[in-house]
Design an enzyme around this catalytic site. Structure first.
Site, PDB file in Angstrom:
ATOM      1  N   HIS A 154       0.811  -1.219   0.000  1.00  0.00           N
ATOM      2  CA  HIS A 154       0.000   0.000   0.000  1.00  0.00           C
ATOM      3  C   HIS A 154       0.844   1.270   0.000  1.00  0.00           C
ATOM      4  O   HIS A 154       0.410   2.308  -0.479  1.00  0.00           O
ATOM      5  CB  HIS A 154      -1.041  -0.035   1.114  1.00  0.00           C
ATOM      6  CG  HIS A 154      -2.167  -0.946   0.742  1.00  0.00           C
ATOM      7  ND1 HIS A 154      -2.205  -2.252   1.130  1.00  0.00           N
ATOM      8  CD2 HIS A 154      -3.224  -0.748  -0.070  1.00  0.00           C
ATOM      9  CE1 HIS A 154      -3.269  -2.813   0.606  1.00  0.00           C
ATOM     10  NE2 HIS A 154      -3.910  -1.933  -0.128  1.00  0.00           N
ATOM     11  N   GLU A 175     -11.086 -10.663  -6.358  1.00  0.00           N
ATOM     12  CA  GLU A 175      -9.670 -10.662  -5.992  1.00  0.00           C
ATOM     13  C   GLU A 175      -9.266 -11.961  -5.325  1.00  0.00           C
ATOM     14  O   GLU A 175      -8.145 -12.127  -4.874  1.00  0.00           O
ATOM     15  CB  GLU A 175      -9.330  -9.454  -5.109  1.00  0.00           C
ATOM     16  CG  GLU A 175     -10.219  -9.266  -3.912  1.00  0.00           C
ATOM     17  CD  GLU A 175      -9.931  -7.970  -3.141  1.00  0.00           C
ATOM     18  OE1 GLU A 175      -8.860  -7.380  -3.310  1.00  0.00           O
ATOM     19  OE2 GLU A 175     -10.796  -7.562  -2.348  1.00  0.00           O
ATOM     20  N   ASP A 195      -4.467  -8.432  -5.099  1.00  0.00           N
ATOM     21  CA  ASP A 195      -4.726  -9.623  -4.297  1.00  0.00           C
ATOM     22  C   ASP A 195      -4.939 -10.855  -5.174  1.00  0.00           C
ATOM     23  O   ASP A 195      -4.504 -11.945  -4.821  1.00  0.00           O
ATOM     24  CB  ASP A 195      -5.929  -9.395  -3.383  1.00  0.00           C
ATOM     25  CG  ASP A 195      -5.538  -8.576  -2.165  1.00  0.00           C
ATOM     26  OD1 ASP A 195      -4.446  -8.841  -1.620  1.00  0.00           O
ATOM     27  OD2 ASP A 195      -6.282  -7.672  -1.775  1.00  0.00           O
ATOM     28  N   CYS A 215      -9.377  -2.663 -10.744  1.00  0.00           N
ATOM     29  CA  CYS A 215      -8.859  -1.565  -9.927  1.00  0.00           C
ATOM     30  C   CYS A 215      -7.548  -1.901  -9.249  1.00  0.00           C
ATOM     31  O   CYS A 215      -7.024  -1.121  -8.478  1.00  0.00           O
ATOM     32  CB  CYS A 215      -9.897  -1.118  -8.913  1.00  0.00           C
ATOM     33  SG  CYS A 215     -10.397  -2.448  -7.811  1.00  0.00           S
TER      34      CYS A 215
HETATM   35  C1  PEP Z   1      -6.481  -5.258  -5.122  1.00  0.00           C
HETATM   36  O1  PEP Z   1      -6.358  -6.168  -4.312  1.00  0.00           O
HETATM   37  O2  PEP Z   1      -6.112  -5.328  -6.311  1.00  0.00           O
HETATM   38  C2  PEP Z   1      -7.081  -3.977  -4.718  1.00  0.00           C
HETATM   39  C3  PEP Z   1      -7.374  -3.042  -5.598  1.00  0.00           C
HETATM   40  O3  PEP Z   1      -7.280  -3.775  -3.395  1.00  0.00           O
HETATM   41  P1  PEP Z   1      -6.124  -3.425  -2.365  1.00  0.00           P
HETATM   42  O4  PEP Z   1      -4.882  -3.101  -3.133  1.00  0.00           O
HETATM   43  O5  PEP Z   1      -6.595  -2.257  -1.559  1.00  0.00           O
HETATM   44  O6  PEP Z   1      -6.007  -4.689  -1.581  1.00  0.00           O
HETATM   45 MG    MG Z   2      -7.364  -6.134  -2.379  1.00  0.00          MG
END
Ligand code: PEP
Ligand code: MG
Length: 569
Positions: free
Chosen positions: A186, A429, A453, A500
């Site tokens: 993140h 995911e 994920d 996303c």
């Molecule tokens: C993902 O897992 O691709 C996602 C967009 O969610 P995060 O990165 O917040 O886990």
């Molecule tokens: Mg995710």
């Protein structure tokens, strides 16, 4: 000295190193002169109190009054007469100021930690914070503080937590390098959102530089150079200027639709983490928001879950600023690498596979309810879509959707207006939901593929670990097949499918995703224009053929070669 890390974004940063390193406390041994030690302690305590006051003062510019309460708790602790008396008592008996402070604080920490009451347990964290600061002041050690940076620097850290990244002031932080972390950690994602060059997983960087060294980082290549030669400085300065010029040239695409040469239109939308990010969304010509990571609202709060009112206000601002464009809000996705200061997760062997996201929300309906009410109340201010994270089974999806619908009835019963046009969808995911996508599509209004994920779980490779970062292979045919199943599943029921995860804004993935029929690409706002440039230069029919070939490849590098041939041409 040259080091290689993992490239996360784009851009070049050239500047002075600011090393984010917690000092190591080494407690002295043997008995001491009480008079001298009492003075050391008094001075350190006075400094500690004034440090906390100053931090509070600076934070008051950005934090809400209730968030500032944490500093009051720290001040109270530092000024607690009982705490002080116990320490001075030990010093008078011959202990060093450091020894006495450590002993008394450890005692108090374990006393509070053993209490059942969550409030008192949290006080243990306050004592830890205050006593760490006090010990550093006694020993003459400096605690780095990102909020105090007032000159241009490149941050070098072992790891950046999302809250560290959130504290960065874009005016002074030119970029950052971390020792650990992968491309989809993140911290890396937030760096991209801020438009900051960042290199993660750069093994050895902490040992290779010190505060004030000169450093270059190339976030596109993952290159890091400590104390570069004049020649290297010149070369990278030129590269930096070229990068800025190319970025400026993309501005002509700002209001253009995202249409391929043969007339196929897709949506290019943005990922955001807070209402503040809407500036970026608008400035970069995004066609809406494909992922609002609401957990940052929860992570920014220091002492309790954000209230329904606070959440309502945040969602309302985002919806209003979008002026009718769709905003996909993801419900709370906490757990894994995202923790909360006021909520204790039971220890688990594998937090990424544990009690998190929708699993937690379905278990703790009280927490979920506050968010859902806030979302539904805000829905009348724009075009809202709600999306649940980490859905593994159809039962989970149905339970979450039913909960939203029941809450809607409840609000209506209270006379509160709620939009009737809200789409309710889910993230794909977890491989299980990708495989069963055609069935899920009978219940969900849309999908958004979370590749960060999805790849982590498909490859069984922790997204935080640089050691297994080589398994983050968005273009591996196995991942492409899962994506195809998801898109086809959505389309079989007339639903739309977005993406996303970071792959959604990866220039190498765009041609294949277009060919597989992805409808919506959601990414960091800073990537919208470069992606629009690629999409508008491609032919959808040709990309369908490319995708078919890619699905039959054996390795990621074979797919990369195919894509490169298209992007070159
Ligand atoms: C993902 O897992 O691709 C996602 C967009 O969610 P995060 O990165 O917040 O886990
Ligand atoms: Mg995710």
């Amino acid at each position: 000295m040259y080091l290689k890390g993992i490239a996360t974004s784009s851009g070049i940063a050239i500047g002075k190193v600011y090393k984010l390193e917690q000092p190591t406390i080494v407690i002295s041994e043997g008995s001491k002169d009480p008079e001298k030690e009492l003075q050391v302690f008094e001075d350190a305590l006075t400094k500690t109190i004034s440090d906390i006051e100053q931090i509070k003062e600076r934070a008051s510019a950005t934090l809400a009054p209730e968030e500032l309460a944490i500093f009051d708790a720290h001040l109270m602790m530092a000024q607690d007469p009982e705490f002080k008396d116990q320490i001075t008592g030990m010093i008078k008996d011959g202990s060093g100021a450091d020894q006495a402070t450590k002993t008394v604080s450890d005692m108090m920490i374990s006393m509070f930690e053993s209490m059942d009451d969550a409030y008192f347990k949290e006080r243990a964290a306050d004592i830890k914070d205050v006593s760490f600061r006090l010990l550093c002041n006694i020993l003459g050690l400096t605690i780095p503080d990102l909020t105090t940076i007032d000159e241009e620097v490149v941050i070098v850290a072992e790891e950046m937590t999302p809250s560290d990244t959130a504290q960065l002031n874009k005016k002074y932080a030119l970029g950052f390098v971390t020792e650990i972390g992968g491309k989809t950690s993140h911290a890396a994602i937030m760096a991209v959102a801020l438009g900051l060059p960042a290199v993660v997983g750069c093994t050895g960087i902490m040992a290779s530089c010190k505060h004030g060294d000169k450093i270059i980082l190339d976030a596109k290549e993952g290159d890091v150079i400590v104390n570069p030669s004049d020649e290297q400085l010149k070369e990278y300065e030129e590269k930096r200027i070229r990068f800025l010029e190319e970025k400026a040239a993309l501005q002509v695409l700002l209001d253009k639709p995202s249409i391929t040469l043969d007339g196929h239109q897709v949506e290019l939308v943005a990922n955001i983490g807070s209402p503040k990010d809407m500036d970026n969304v608008i400035e970069n010509g995004a066609e809406g928001v494909g992922l609002y990571r609401t957990e940052f609202l929860y992570m920014e709060s220091t002492d309790d879950f954000p209230s329904e009112e606070d959440q309502f206000n945040a969602y309302k601002v985002v919806l209003e600023r979008a002026e009718g464009k769709r905003i996909v809000v993801r419900t709370l996705d906490i757990g894994g690498d995202k923790k909360l200061p006021y909520f204790e997760f039971d220890p688990e062997m594998n937090p990424f596979l544990g009690y998190r996201a929708i699993r937690l929300c379905l278990d703790r309906k009280d927490i979920f309810k506050t968010q859902v009410r806030a979302l539904l109340r805000a829905s009348v201010y724009g075009k809202l879509a709600i999306m649940f994270p980490m859905i593994a089974t159809i039962d989970e999806f149905r339970a979450a959707k039913d909960f939203v619908l029941e809450t809607k009835e409840e609000l209506k019963g209270e006379g509160i207006p709620v939009s009737d046009e809200i789409e309710i969808g889910m993230m794909v995911e977890i491989p299980a939901s990708a495989v069963l996508a055609d069935e899920f599509a009978k219940y969900a209004d849309f999908f958004s593929i979370g590749t960060n994920d999805l790849i982590q779980y498909s490859m069984a490779a922790d997204r935080m670990s640089e050691k297994v970062a080589y398994l983050y292979q968005p273009l591996n045919p196995s991942i492409l097949r899962l994506i195809k199943m998801t898109i086809d599943g959505a389309h079989s029921q007339g639903r739309w499918c977005g993406m996303c995860g970071e792959m959604g804004g990866d220039p190498m993935a765009a041609p294949v995703l277009l060919g597989l029929g992805l409808d919506e690409f959601s990414m960091s706002a800073t990537k919208i224009l470069p992606t629009r440039k690629i999409i508008t230069s491609l032919n959808k029919k040709e990309m369908e053929e490319l995708a078919q070939k890619a699905l039959k490849c054996h390795t990621e590098s074979e797919v990369s070669e195919l894509v490169k041939s298209v992007l070159k041409g």
